[in-house]
Write an enzyme that holds these catalytic residues in place. Structure first.
Site, PDB file in Angstrom:
ATOM      1  N   TYR A  62     -57.214 -43.920  19.560  1.00 61.52           N
ATOM      2  CA  TYR A  62     -57.491 -44.953  20.557  1.00 61.52           C
ATOM      3  C   TYR A  62     -56.594 -44.898  21.788  1.00 61.52           C
ATOM      4  O   TYR A  62     -56.951 -45.431  22.830  1.00 61.52           O
ATOM      5  CB  TYR A  62     -57.411 -46.334  19.921  1.00 61.52           C
ATOM      6  CG  TYR A  62     -58.676 -46.767  19.211  1.00 61.52           C
ATOM      7  CD1 TYR A  62     -59.826 -45.984  19.213  1.00 61.52           C
ATOM      8  CD2 TYR A  62     -58.731 -47.976  18.545  1.00 61.52           C
ATOM      9  CE1 TYR A  62     -60.969 -46.391  18.567  1.00 61.52           C
ATOM     10  CE2 TYR A  62     -59.881 -48.398  17.896  1.00 61.52           C
ATOM     11  CZ  TYR A  62     -61.002 -47.603  17.908  1.00 61.52           C
ATOM     12  OH  TYR A  62     -62.136 -48.015  17.279  1.00 61.52           O
ATOM     13  N   ALA A  63     -55.427 -44.284  21.693  1.00 57.00           N
ATOM     14  CA  ALA A  63     -54.539 -44.223  22.858  1.00 57.00           C
ATOM     15  C   ALA A  63     -55.234 -43.501  24.003  1.00 57.00           C
ATOM     16  O   ALA A  63     -55.200 -43.962  25.151  1.00 57.00           O
ATOM     17  CB  ALA A  63     -53.223 -43.542  22.502  1.00 57.00           C
ATOM     18  N   GLN A  64     -55.871 -42.381  23.702  1.00 59.40           N
ATOM     19  CA  GLN A  64     -56.558 -41.630  24.757  1.00 59.40           C
ATOM     20  C   GLN A  64     -57.870 -42.287  25.157  1.00 59.40           C
ATOM     21  O   GLN A  64     -58.209 -42.332  26.335  1.00 59.40           O
ATOM     22  CB  GLN A  64     -56.827 -40.205  24.290  1.00 59.40           C
ATOM     23  CG  GLN A  64     -56.100 -39.199  25.106  1.00 59.40           C
ATOM     24  CD  GLN A  64     -56.425 -37.786  24.659  1.00 59.40           C
ATOM     25  OE1 GLN A  64     -56.967 -37.523  23.596  1.00 59.40           O
ATOM     26  NE2 GLN A  64     -56.068 -36.866  25.517  1.00 59.40           N
ATOM     27  N   LYS A  65     -58.616 -42.776  24.183  1.00 66.03           N
ATOM     28  CA  LYS A  65     -59.933 -43.354  24.470  1.00 66.03           C
ATOM     29  C   LYS A  65     -59.825 -44.598  25.348  1.00 66.03           C
ATOM     30  O   LYS A  65     -60.572 -44.758  26.302  1.00 66.03           O
ATOM     31  CB  LYS A  65     -60.658 -43.697  23.171  1.00 66.03           C
ATOM     32  CG  LYS A  65     -62.029 -44.301  23.407  1.00 66.03           C
ATOM     33  CD  LYS A  65     -62.768 -44.561  22.117  1.00 66.03           C
ATOM     34  CE  LYS A  65     -64.140 -45.125  22.430  1.00 66.03           C
ATOM     35  NZ  LYS A  65     -64.949 -45.280  21.236  1.00 66.03           N
ATOM     36  N   PHE A  66     -58.896 -45.500  25.016  1.00 62.32           N
ATOM     37  CA  PHE A  66     -58.807 -46.769  25.727  1.00 62.32           C
ATOM     38  C   PHE A  66     -57.612 -46.862  26.667  1.00 62.32           C
ATOM     39  O   PHE A  66     -57.653 -47.590  27.645  1.00 62.32           O
ATOM     40  CB  PHE A  66     -58.754 -47.935  24.736  1.00 62.32           C
ATOM     41  CG  PHE A  66     -60.008 -48.117  23.943  1.00 62.32           C
ATOM     42  CD1 PHE A  66     -61.195 -48.462  24.568  1.00 62.32           C
ATOM     43  CD2 PHE A  66     -60.009 -47.945  22.572  1.00 62.32           C
ATOM     44  CE1 PHE A  66     -62.361 -48.635  23.838  1.00 62.32           C
ATOM     45  CE2 PHE A  66     -61.167 -48.114  21.834  1.00 62.32           C
ATOM     46  CZ  PHE A  66     -62.345 -48.460  22.462  1.00 62.32           C
TER      47      PHE A  66
END
Length: 172
Positions: A62-66
């Site tokens: 999720y760090a990269q996605k959001f």
């Protein structure tokens, strides 16, 4: 009853009421992110966040996605990308479990495991489990006490495909 006992009981009641208000805030957030959603009159995602709120995806997925978003407007703009009228979810339901809420004065932190069952407009579907850690700030809004989201963190734990049951109409 002594004054000390009364004060201790009042403090416990205040803490229990705060925990319940935090629970109501996160439940409204999840309900407003469900698809389809039938918000009550006057409800909005924006009303659940402080002006300087932070919403971030953490962990490898999720760090990269959001990434990290700051400010009510940026957060709501991102969330709206996934909600109608945007063509993303055909159906989306959130369930919260493993709740833990700590209240310290005007600050609260809640932790949950969220299970999200999603059917997408492309007919794919999946179940996602995520760990949520959410900080809340106590606020007075239009004369009412509220607990607003100050820092929302979500970390995807796992996902799995699933089959959405499509109800087929039969002709008589």
């Amino acid at each position: 009853m002594t004054q000390t006992t009364i004060e201790a009981l009042l403090a416990r009641i205040e803490m229990l009421e705060a925990q319940n208000e935090v629970r109501q805030s996160i439940a409204r957030y999840m309900a407003l992110c469900d698809v389809p959603c039938a918000p009550l009159e006057g409800e909005s995602l924006a009303a659940l966040f402080t002006d300087d709120a932070v919403w971030e995806g953490i962990g490898p997925q999720y760090a990269q996605k959001f990434g990290r978003l700051q400010g009510r407007a940026a957060i709501v703009d991102m969330l709206q990308q996934y909600l109608p009228p945007s063509p993303h979810f055909a159906t989306n339901v959130h369930f919260l479990t493993s709740e833990h809420i700590n209240v310290h004065g005007d600050f609260a932190r809640g932790r949950w495991i969220m299970v999200q069952a999603s059917g997408y407009v492309d007919a794919k579907a999946e179940i996602i489990a995520a760990r949520l850690e959410v900080d809340f700030a106590s606020s007075l809004c239009q004369g009412k006490h509220a607990w607003l989201i100050r820092h929302f963190r979500t970390e995807r734990l796992f996902d799995a495909p699933w089959q959405v049951n499509v109800r087929k109409e039969t002709s008589a």
